[in-house]
Enzyme design. Sequence first.
Site, PDB file in Angstrom:
ATOM      1  N   TYR A 131      31.045  51.477  49.636  1.00 22.56           N
ATOM      2  CA  TYR A 131      29.982  51.956  48.735  1.00 22.56           C
ATOM      3  C   TYR A 131      29.689  53.427  48.999  1.00 22.56           C
ATOM      4  O   TYR A 131      28.926  53.802  49.882  1.00 22.56           O
ATOM      5  CB  TYR A 131      28.763  51.032  48.851  1.00 22.56           C
ATOM      6  CG  TYR A 131      29.106  49.719  48.177  1.00 22.56           C
ATOM      7  CD1 TYR A 131      30.045  48.866  48.758  1.00 22.56           C
ATOM      8  CD2 TYR A 131      28.584  49.379  46.946  1.00 22.56           C
ATOM      9  CE1 TYR A 131      30.439  47.701  48.122  1.00 22.56           C
ATOM     10  CE2 TYR A 131      28.965  48.212  46.308  1.00 22.56           C
ATOM     11  CZ  TYR A 131      29.899  47.379  46.902  1.00 22.56           C
ATOM     12  OH  TYR A 131      30.299  46.236  46.264  1.00 22.56           O
ATOM     13  N   LYS A 184      40.903  41.230  54.805  1.00 23.71           N
ATOM     14  CA  LYS A 184      42.216  41.610  54.268  1.00 23.71           C
ATOM     15  C   LYS A 184      42.936  42.378  55.374  1.00 23.71           C
ATOM     16  O   LYS A 184      43.365  43.525  55.207  1.00 23.71           O
ATOM     17  CB  LYS A 184      42.001  42.473  52.999  1.00 23.71           C
ATOM     18  CG  LYS A 184      43.244  42.776  52.202  1.00 23.71           C
ATOM     19  CD  LYS A 184      43.801  41.610  51.428  1.00 23.71           C
ATOM     20  CE  LYS A 184      45.059  42.009  50.696  1.00 23.71           C
ATOM     21  NZ  LYS A 184      45.780  40.850  50.139  1.00 23.71           N
ATOM     22  N   ASP A 217      42.052  37.409  48.961  1.00 27.09           N
ATOM     23  CA  ASP A 217      42.717  37.020  47.710  1.00 27.09           C
ATOM     24  C   ASP A 217      42.860  35.501  47.612  1.00 27.09           C
ATOM     25  O   ASP A 217      42.599  34.901  46.564  1.00 27.09           O
ATOM     26  CB  ASP A 217      44.061  37.747  47.524  1.00 27.09           C
ATOM     27  CG  ASP A 217      44.826  37.942  48.832  1.00 27.09           C
ATOM     28  OD1 ASP A 217      44.270  37.625  49.903  1.00 27.09           O
ATOM     29  OD2 ASP A 217      45.974  38.409  48.786  1.00 27.09           O
ATOM     30  N   ASP A 241      30.351  41.201  47.433  1.00 29.11           N
ATOM     31  CA  ASP A 241      29.799  41.470  46.101  1.00 29.11           C
ATOM     32  C   ASP A 241      30.601  40.705  45.041  1.00 29.11           C
ATOM     33  O   ASP A 241      30.048  39.996  44.189  1.00 29.11           O
ATOM     34  CB  ASP A 241      29.900  42.991  45.867  1.00 29.11           C
ATOM     35  CG  ASP A 241      29.051  43.473  44.714  1.00 29.11           C
ATOM     36  OD1 ASP A 241      28.331  42.650  44.117  1.00 29.11           O
ATOM     37  OD2 ASP A 241      29.105  44.676  44.412  1.00 29.11           O
ATOM     38  N   ASP A 245      29.573  36.846  42.963  1.00 28.53           N
ATOM     39  CA  ASP A 245      29.485  36.678  41.507  1.00 28.53           C
ATOM     40  C   ASP A 245      30.396  35.537  41.058  1.00 28.53           C
ATOM     41  O   ASP A 245      30.035  34.729  40.207  1.00 28.53           O
ATOM     42  CB  ASP A 245      29.902  37.963  40.777  1.00 28.53           C
ATOM     43  CG  ASP A 245      28.721  38.887  40.503  1.00 28.53           C
ATOM     44  OD1 ASP A 245      27.747  38.845  41.281  1.00 28.53           O
ATOM     45  OD2 ASP A 245      28.770  39.656  39.517  1.00 28.53           O
TER      46      ASP A 245
END
Length: 358
Positions: A131, A184, A217, A241, A245
């Site tokens: 961010y 990851k 993933d 984030d 969702d």
Amino acid sequence: MQLTVLPGDGIGPEITSAALQVIEHVKRAFSLDLTIDVHDIGLAALQRTGTTLPPSVLEACRRADGVILGPVSTASYPARDQGGVNASAALRIELDLFANVRPSRTREGLQHWGRTPMDLVIVRENTEGFYADRNMYSGTGELMPTPDLALSIRRISAAASSRIARAAFELAAARRRHVTAVHKVNVLGVTEGLFLREVQSVARAHSDITYDEQLVDSMAALLVRDASRFDVIVTTNMFGDILSDEAAELSGSLGLGASINAGERHCMAQAQHGSAPDIQGQNKANPTSLILSSAMLLDWLGRRHRQENLRAAARLIEKSVDVVLNNPATRTADLGGPRSTTAFTFELCKEIDSRASR
Ligand code: NAD
């Protein structure tokens, strides 16, 4: 106790008004000692004061016991030097709200889109990662050395990784005692390696909690295929984030996803979704996300100040939402129902009153 409420942009004022009505009803039912002040932020404040987050509002949030933040239309804000300040980002940093806690669960009678039922919580690191507007002491994490080359820098620190891991394990200890770290590390070996090193160290200190790891993933696929196998998921800022969702939508609708941003001293309720400008002002928005986020805030305040009536108020809101969502006739449009924002809120307040008087 003081709650500071910032309605925000788009559907923010509509869903904040709904959350405030619900709070008024539980306040009466449990004789809660709550005082509420409401301040403009976002595009309304920009017009009046030249900034989307006036310094006086930031100070009010610092003084408050809890904050309720409506969604903000950051994509429509001018540049920072012209007054466009992302209140969500600024408050997370200024109040050191390092843990973004985002539960998603399926509900009796309500269609879910994943293949299995779920009851999980995503614990997302909130202060660093990719961010760019908040991950540097000075300047931003995005650079453009030439007109055709853009770079983005991600910050991962041992301290932030360790404290988000501790928050996740503490939460898991009160749930099904299972933490999954999402990462990851196969392509971002250094930064994800550091994150995992810290989570693994916290895991070793909690040998009574099952710990495993999942690549981000494959996690995206597993949430669709079998989310029932997860309890608490701990991850870095952007992965959290995106996955939260996805989990909220799979549980029924993005409009159901509650969240709090919590630190050592402050807590802020915030819907998972954005300001939905496409349905703004149409009395169509589902206010559940911000209502349940407000319930999470009451629960956090109840635990922090050892006030059981705040926790009981949170449980009553949760239970009443389940009942109202269980009935197809009292759902909002995003769930295929006929109810407007205000009509849904009316039903919910009625349910709260009726349960409180039993
Ligand atoms: P969004 O979450 O606002 O909307 C995505 C879709 O979901 C839209 O179709 C919208 O109508 C629907 N939706 C969202 N919330 C809903 C609700 N409560 N009830 C019913 N339907 C709902 O995402 P977006 O359109 O990508 O972003 C819009 C604005 O929100 C942008 O300015 C973005 O920067 C901002 N945003 C803010 C936050 C935040 O304040 N935390 C988070 C995400 C996006």
